[in-house]
Design an enzyme around this catalytic site. Structure first.
Site, PDB file in Angstrom:
ATOM      1  N   SER A   1       0.796  -1.231   0.000  1.00 26.15           N
ATOM      2  CA  SER A   1       0.000   0.000   0.000  1.00 26.15           C
ATOM      3  C   SER A   1       0.824   1.275   0.000  1.00 26.15           C
ATOM      4  CB  SER A   1      -0.964   0.027   1.199  1.00 26.15           C
ATOM      5  OG  SER A   1      -0.257   0.021   2.408  1.00 26.15           O
TER       6      SER A   1
ATOM      7  N   ASP B   1      -2.423   8.700   7.692  1.00 24.00           N
ATOM      8  CA  ASP B   1      -3.235   7.918   8.622  1.00 24.00           C
ATOM      9  C   ASP B   1      -2.273   7.241   9.585  1.00 24.00           C
ATOM     10  OD1 ASP B   1      -2.214   5.690   7.242  1.00 24.00           O
ATOM     11  OD2 ASP B   1      -4.020   5.425   6.035  1.00 24.00           O
TER      12      ASP B   1
ATOM     13  N   HIS C   1       0.380   5.264   6.967  1.00 25.97           N
ATOM     14  CA  HIS C   1       0.951   5.767   5.727  1.00 25.97           C
ATOM     15  C   HIS C   1       1.323   7.242   5.819  1.00 25.97           C
ATOM     16  CE1 HIS C   1      -1.850   2.432   4.725  1.00 25.97           C
ATOM     17  NE2 HIS C   1      -0.822   2.047   3.992  1.00 25.97           N
TER      18      HIS C   1
END
Length: 358
Positions: free
Chosen positions: A47, A333, A336
């Site tokens: 991600s 967040d 990340h």
């Protein structure tokens, strides 16, 4: 039962993770040395670099909704796990190739996009195939199959000779591994009965090595494999294991450092075996740790929590609203980084390592 519920809660919060990396807000594009040509950027991983490949998968590891993408072009959520661009985009941008690196599974992908590179990364994946299976994400094996499909399409567009040249001269990037440790090893019961930490990191490195060799067999020659970042300093790990003061979780950072050392040695070994390739180990651990430990030095105010929600544990579907000033935060967040952080790290990577791909 209470323990099991806690583990399940931790898992669903945690498994979209991938980790910190890449770049400084720069006005000028990096100019490659005159004797190096980079026609395309091709990215594999999790991600940290997923540009939307997970959007149409049956997985909760998604972020194609507000407030993700609030700083992306047009404020559009695209499936990138950040407020804006991610490292894969910024590499292509700083090299002057194109503004963003599209997800290979993007329905709007055009044939011309293939000539300058695409992104195969999938949020919540890892080196360990079990990591991707648990999360219903694209494993590295899946990503490699898509890469083979890409090569077939590329040959139809550009011909065999030109396609081989593109593959040989492209910058190939692999960024993954954090989910293996934080989720598959520590949060699920599947690996610990069979592996201690040293043997599990060796398993990860063996998968990394096999993947790099597979890329080589398919024609890739310039391959950068990124280390793990200081995963114990992610806001969620601080919340989970950092105590009352939410310090960095040293245990997780030590595992990351152990993995990084083994990965570095393996890349050195592979370089000796494949002298006509440039296989580069990229240290992202120390640059990221410096930003986390010295946020003011880089123009940040907050490094111990994310911009999204409370900043302590939100990620993915739990990320419902953003802070007032994203530019003050190292993390978007609880897992990340923000685009601003990524820009710092990507720029530093190119300045330090680009010449290694000659």
């Amino acid at each position: 039962m209470q323990f099991l519920c806690l583990k399940l809660f931790q898992f669903f919060l945690c498994f979209t993770i991938s980790l910190p990396f890449l770049a400084c807000i720069v006005a000028a594009i990096i100019n490659p040395p005159k004797n190096i040509t980079i026609p395309a950027v091709i990215v594999f991983g999790d991600s940290i670099v997923d540009a939307g490949n997970n959007n149409n998968l049956q997985t909760i590891a998604k972020c194609n909704f507000y407030p993700y993408g609030i700083d992306f072009m047009g404020g559009k959520p695209t499936g990138r796990f950040s407020d804006g661009k991610v490292p894969s985009d910024l590499l292509a941008e700083e090299l002057g190739i194109k503004a963003v690196l599209p997800a290979y599974l993007d329905p709007s992908l055009q044939d011309q996009d293939l000539l300058t590179g695409v992104n195969f990364a999938s949020g919540a994946s890892g080196y360990d195939p079990l990591t991707s299976k648990i999360a219903s994400a694209l494993s590295l094996t899946d990503q490699l199959e898509l890469f083979r499909e890409y090569i077939t399409k590329l040959k139809k567009i550009a011909g065999d000779e030109k396609s081989s040249e593109i593959l040989k001269e492209s910058l190939i990037v692999l960024i993954t591994g954090s989910n293996d440790i934080t989720n598959t090893y520590f949060l699920t019961p599947f690996r610990q009965p069979h592996y201690d930490v040293p043997s599990y990191t060796e398993l990860q490195v063996s998968y990394a090595s096999s993947f790099v060799q597979d890329l080589f067999e398919l024609g890739a020659r310039r391959i950068g494999v990124f280390s793990l970042p200081p995963i114990g300093c992610l806001p969620f790990q601080r919340t989970l294991r950092g105590g009352f003061q939410r310090k960095c979780a040293d245990e997780y950072n030590q595992v990351a450092q152990s993995f990084n050392e083994k990965l570095s040695h393996e890349m050195t070994s592979l370089n000796k075996r494949f002298p006509d390739a440039q296989l580069v180990y990229v240290d992202i651990y120390n640059p990221t740790l410096d930003i986390v430990n010295n946020p003011q030095k880089y123009g940040f105010k907050i490094a111990d929590k994310g911009c999204c929600g409370t900043g302590f544990f939100e990620v993915g579907f739990l990320c419902k609203f953003a802070c007032a000033n994203v530019s003050e935060y190292v993390f978007w967040d609880s897992f990340h980084p923000t685009e601003k952080t990524y820009r710092l790290l990507v720029h530093q990577f190119l300045e330090q390592y680009l010449k290694s791909f000659i």
